[in-house]
Scaffold this active site. Structure first.
Site, PDB file in Angstrom:
ATOM      1  N   ILE A  16      33.432 -23.634   8.704  1.00 19.49           N
ATOM      2  CA  ILE A  16      32.797 -24.662   9.528  1.00 19.49           C
ATOM      3  C   ILE A  16      33.655 -25.066  10.727  1.00 19.49           C
ATOM      4  CG2 ILE A  16      31.411 -25.617   7.670  1.00 19.49           C
ATOM      5  CD1 ILE A  16      33.488 -27.766   7.254  1.00 19.49           C
ATOM      6  N   GLY A  17      34.850 -24.500  10.874  1.00 16.22           N
ATOM      7  CA  GLY A  17      35.676 -24.859  12.019  1.00 16.22           C
ATOM      8  C   GLY A  17      37.076 -24.305  11.876  1.00 16.22           C
ATOM      9  N   GLY A  18      37.917 -24.686  12.806  1.00 16.15           N
ATOM     10  CA  GLY A  18      39.297 -24.232  12.749  1.00 16.15           C
ATOM     11  C   GLY A  18      40.010 -24.544  14.044  1.00 16.15           C
ATOM     12  N   GLY A  19      41.305 -24.371  14.006  1.00 12.15           N
ATOM     13  CA  GLY A  19      42.133 -24.625  15.171  1.00 12.15           C
ATOM     14  C   GLY A  19      43.288 -23.649  15.213  1.00 12.15           C
ATOM     15  N   ALA A  22      45.075 -23.933  11.435  1.00 13.42           N
ATOM     16  CA  ALA A  22      44.368 -23.805  10.167  1.00 13.42           C
ATOM     17  C   ALA A  22      42.897 -23.518  10.411  1.00 13.42           C
ATOM     18  CB  ALA A  22      44.529 -25.084   9.339  1.00 13.42           C
ATOM     19  N   VAL A  24      38.980 -24.167   8.641  1.00 18.86           N
ATOM     20  CA  VAL A  24      38.321 -25.147   7.781  1.00 18.86           C
ATOM     21  C   VAL A  24      37.062 -24.522   7.194  1.00 18.86           C
ATOM     22  CG1 VAL A  24      37.345 -27.461   7.611  1.00 18.86           C
ATOM     23  CG2 VAL A  24      39.234 -27.019   9.190  1.00 18.86           C
ATOM     24  N   LYS A  39      41.003 -27.045   4.232  1.00 17.10           N
ATOM     25  CA  LYS A  39      41.760 -26.579   5.387  1.00 17.10           C
ATOM     26  C   LYS A  39      42.805 -25.586   4.890  1.00 17.10           C
ATOM     27  CE  LYS A  39      42.295 -28.921   8.956  1.00 17.10           C
ATOM     28  NZ  LYS A  39      42.557 -29.907  10.003  1.00 17.10           N
ATOM     29  N   ASP A 133      47.978 -36.946  16.908  1.00 17.49           N
ATOM     30  CA  ASP A 133      47.044 -35.985  17.499  1.00 17.49           C
ATOM     31  C   ASP A 133      45.642 -36.588  17.562  1.00 17.49           C
ATOM     32  OD1 ASP A 133      46.335 -33.642  18.707  1.00 17.49           O
ATOM     33  OD2 ASP A 133      46.028 -32.526  16.850  1.00 17.49           O
TER      34      ASP A 133
END
Length: 732
Positions: A16-19, A22, A24, A39, A133
């Site tokens: 569903i996401g990430g950066g 990490a 997610v 995560k 952050d």
């Protein structure tokens, strides 16, 4: 990772996401039966012991936070080289998506969101946890409008050896505080500065500082002033702008002293008396980091300044004064020192960011026709990453989750850490089946054809329904909300015939269990059971039913009440009346028929039975008597009426019933010739079965008769059968 089960309890469902640091995933907690967000640390950091140690320590610290505006941390774990944090799953969008969709936001909405973020920061700061952050990407907005701050402690885990690789500095530089940009320790007020930028962005749709590179943006945080928000959005009240101006002061001492103080200002800034307050004023001269224009230092002439026609200047003519005190030169020296310090700081910053952001270049691999997870692995191996979110568009020439477009061509040289945008094919876009319940079939058929379903693939299916009226649509197959392909799917439409009617059965004489089953077999319901006495129905059996009688129509689901018999009422009595009967002549077979009526069957006449006799005898008839319900007995001999008897309830109750004596049968005259053969005493009279109520013979004899021989005939008897016998006091 998808389909993998982490820790023996977390079933990974989808990404569903990430950066930069990490990824997610949404997962299902099998043990607690709930959805969670997991995560997972990227592969390139799993061998950095310092990073992992701080990552876990900060995650555990964040787990100690318990606040409605903070995403809860449930678990921290490791499985082989997979390091993960399990946290609360929030259904909704992040603030960055909301800003992109509809910024600038309404002032009251933006203030409400900022207040909840500030409340979360106040809770964290009291636990000595600095977020470091704060940005819209880390603010989740649930479907109920609840704000959730996530990623507590993650930024704190970034070390000097990983700050460049993760890209977190680059990704977050627009929200840096000046002290963060300097590289010094960022405290609570750094979070408030970032929150001020988030509020600025919500209300204007723009960022306060933009630049061609992360370094230029960081330097602007240190040196330049931002465009005031009311110049971009005049609808912002002055009181709200004052909150932004104060939280974004470059000097931390001029900002709010705590998140609680900022929260109090946010909670009151929209009050009518504050909306038009004066603009906040700050003393910029006290900010030593502010960029300034420093006047050049002019050289000082000693001696003559110039000569006139007279040859001497006024200075020559006047006595030479003492040299000025050195303290007059202290202010220029101070400014020179400040300028030198600023130059040194800027030089250090340029050197720092240049070294940290200087990374080697790598070739972009060919990701076309690769599965998205395979493409992710290939990029990880060369130090690149996928730009999130991945664009997913259906392409009939490619399978589901297969890459068919990438932002950088294969073999293009890019710096490590670069994000590559990918476009993958999704499964064929399916249509969700709308809900048609309660509509008319003709209208539903037209709507389905409009969706692209051929009429030949639409089939009605009629069935009874208690909920929907006749002609209304009950539902469809596929069901409402199900996804289907209109080009190939066949659809069944269930149409109501109304509630089904059934013929009501006769329950009279059935037991409760039998009546209940008879009703349930027809879709009817036994709701209530009552009781009452009855002369006609045996105890435990149904006397009457309500509200429908036998043969009437009732809708399925109708509720019934039945009344069960408790037997005869307590005032009823049983009485056996002995009926005296004789043959037409002694020894001649004579047919005796008895009919009676009593309290049973509403006083209707009932057949007791027929007996064939050759001798005089008593026949017992069992009666049920009650007040106002007397008994009556009628005797027929060879089909002809002979006698009737009445048995009153009062006489039977008091033992005063008059029972007649057995009449004397006539003996036929002897004939001269031939002498008749005497009747065979062994021939028994024909006995028919007793009636339903039956009775046992007097004194236990089956034939129930009493012989009157010539020597024992009653003295008070007479031939017409009306003589009175002894009163029978036995009560049966």
């Amino acid at each position: 990772m998808i389909g993998h089960e982490l820790g023996g309890r977390y079933q990974v469902i989808e990404r569903i996401g990430g950066g930069g640091m990490a990824l997610v995933y949404r997962a299902h907690d099998i043990l607690l039966n709930r959805n969670v967000a997991i995560k997972v640390l990227r592969n390139q950091f799993v061998h950095d012991e310092e990073f992992i140690r701080r990552f876990r320590r900060e995650a555990q610290s964040a787990a100690s936070l318990s606040h409605p505006n903070v995403v809860s941390i449930y678990d921290v774990g490791q499985e082989d080289d997979i390091h993960y944090i399990v946290m609360e799953y929030v259904e909704g969008k992040n603030l960055n998506e909301i800003i992109k969709e509809r910024a600038p936001l309404q002032v009251d909405e933006a203030v409400r969101i900022a207040s909840q973020i500030c409340d979360a920061l106040d809770h964290a700061h009291h636990s000595q946890i600095i977020h470091r952050d704060i940005k819209p990407h880390n603010i989740l907005i649930g479907r109920n409008g609840r704000v959730k701050v996530t990623d507590f402690g993650i930024a704190r885990a970034v070390t000097s050896t990983t700050i460049t690789q993760t890209g977190s500095v680059v990704g977050s530089v627009h929200y840096f505080s000046p002290e963060h940009a300097k590289g010094v320790a960022a405290g609570e007020k750094s979070d408030l500065y970032s929150l001020g930028i988030v509020l600025y962005q919500m209300l204007t749709g723009a960022l306060p500082f933009l630049g061609e590179s992360p370094i230029s943006v960081a330097l602007k945080h240190l040196q330049e002033e931002f465009e005031e928000p009311r110049q971009l959005n005049p609808l912002i009240p002055q009181s709200v702008e004052n909150v932004i101006l104060r939280s974004m002061r470059k000097n931390p001492e001029e900002r709010y002293h705590s998140a609680k103080e900022m929260l109090q200002d946010l909670e009151t800034c929209l009050l009518p008396e504050r909306r038009s307050e004066a603009k906040a004023d700050f003393h910029d001269d006290d900010d030593i980091d502010k960029t300034r224009i420093i006047p050049a230092i002019k050289p000082v002439q000693r001696g003559f300044e110039g000569r006139g026609e007279e040859g001497l200047t006024r200075r020559q003519m006047e006595p030479e004064s003492a040299p000025p005190p050195k303290r007059k030169w202290s202010k220029p020296a101070l400014w020179a020192g400040i300028a030198l310090a600023v130059v040194l700081i800027l030089g250090v910053l340029v050197w720092y960011f240049t070294n940290k952001l200087s990374v080697p270049e790598v070739a972009v691999p060919n990701l076309i026709n690769k599965n998205i997870e395979e493409a992710r692995t290939m990029l990880d191996e060369v130090g690149l990453s996928i730009e999130e979110p991945v664009t997913a568009v259906y392409n009939p020439n490619y399978g589901e989750n297969v890459v068919y477009e990438q932002s950088k061509s294969p073999d293009t040289m890019v710096k490590k850490g670069t994000h590559i945008a990918l476009t993958v094919s999704t499964a064929k876009v399916l249509t969700a089946m709308p809900g048609y319940s309660g509509q008319k079939y003709a209208d539903v058929e037209k709507a389905l054809v409009a969706l692209g379903i051929d009429q030949s693939r639409i089939t009605p299916d009629e069935r009874y329904s208690e909920e929907f009226a006749e002609g209304q649509v009950i539902g469809t197959e596929p069901a409402e909300g199900s996804e289907f392909d209109p080009e190939t799917q066949s659809v069944t439409v269930f149409v109501s015939l109304g509630n089904e009617s059934v013929a009501v059965p006769d329950l009279t004489g059935k037991t409760e269990a039998q009546a209940k089953k008879a009703l349930e077999d027809l879709g009817l319901v036994l709701e209530e059971v009552q009781q009452d006495s009855s002369f006609n129905i045996d105890a435990g059996k149904v006397i009457k039913q309500w509200p429908y009688e036998e043969g009437e129509s009732a809708q399925r689901g109708e509720k019934f009440t039945i009344t069960l018999s408790t037997g005869f009422p307590p005032e009823a009595i049983n009485y056996t009346f002995r009926v005296p009967v004789t043959p037409t002549s002694e020894g001649t077979k004579t047919e005796i028929r008895i009919v009676y009526s009593d309290a049973r069957k509403d006083g209707e006449q009932q057949e007791w039975g027929i007996r064939t006799i050759a001798k005089g005898q008593y026949l017992p008839v069992d009666l049920v008597l009650a007040p106002n319900k007397d008994g009556a007995i009628t005797v027929y001999v060879n089909g002809e009426y002979v006698e009737a008897y009445e048995v009153r309830f009062s006489d039977a109750k008091n033992g005063t019933v008059d029972e007649p004596q057995l009449p004397v049968a006539e003996t036929p005259a002897p004939t001269p010739t031939p002498e008749p053969t005497p009747p065979d005493p062994t021939i028994e009279p024909e006995i028919l079965p007793p009636s339903d109520d039956g009775g046992e013979a007097v004194d236990g004899e089956q034939t129930g008769f009493i012989l009157n021989d010539k020597n024992s005939q009653a003295s008070n008897g007479n031939g017409n059968g009306n003589g009175k016998g002894n009163k029978n006091k036995d009560k049966h």
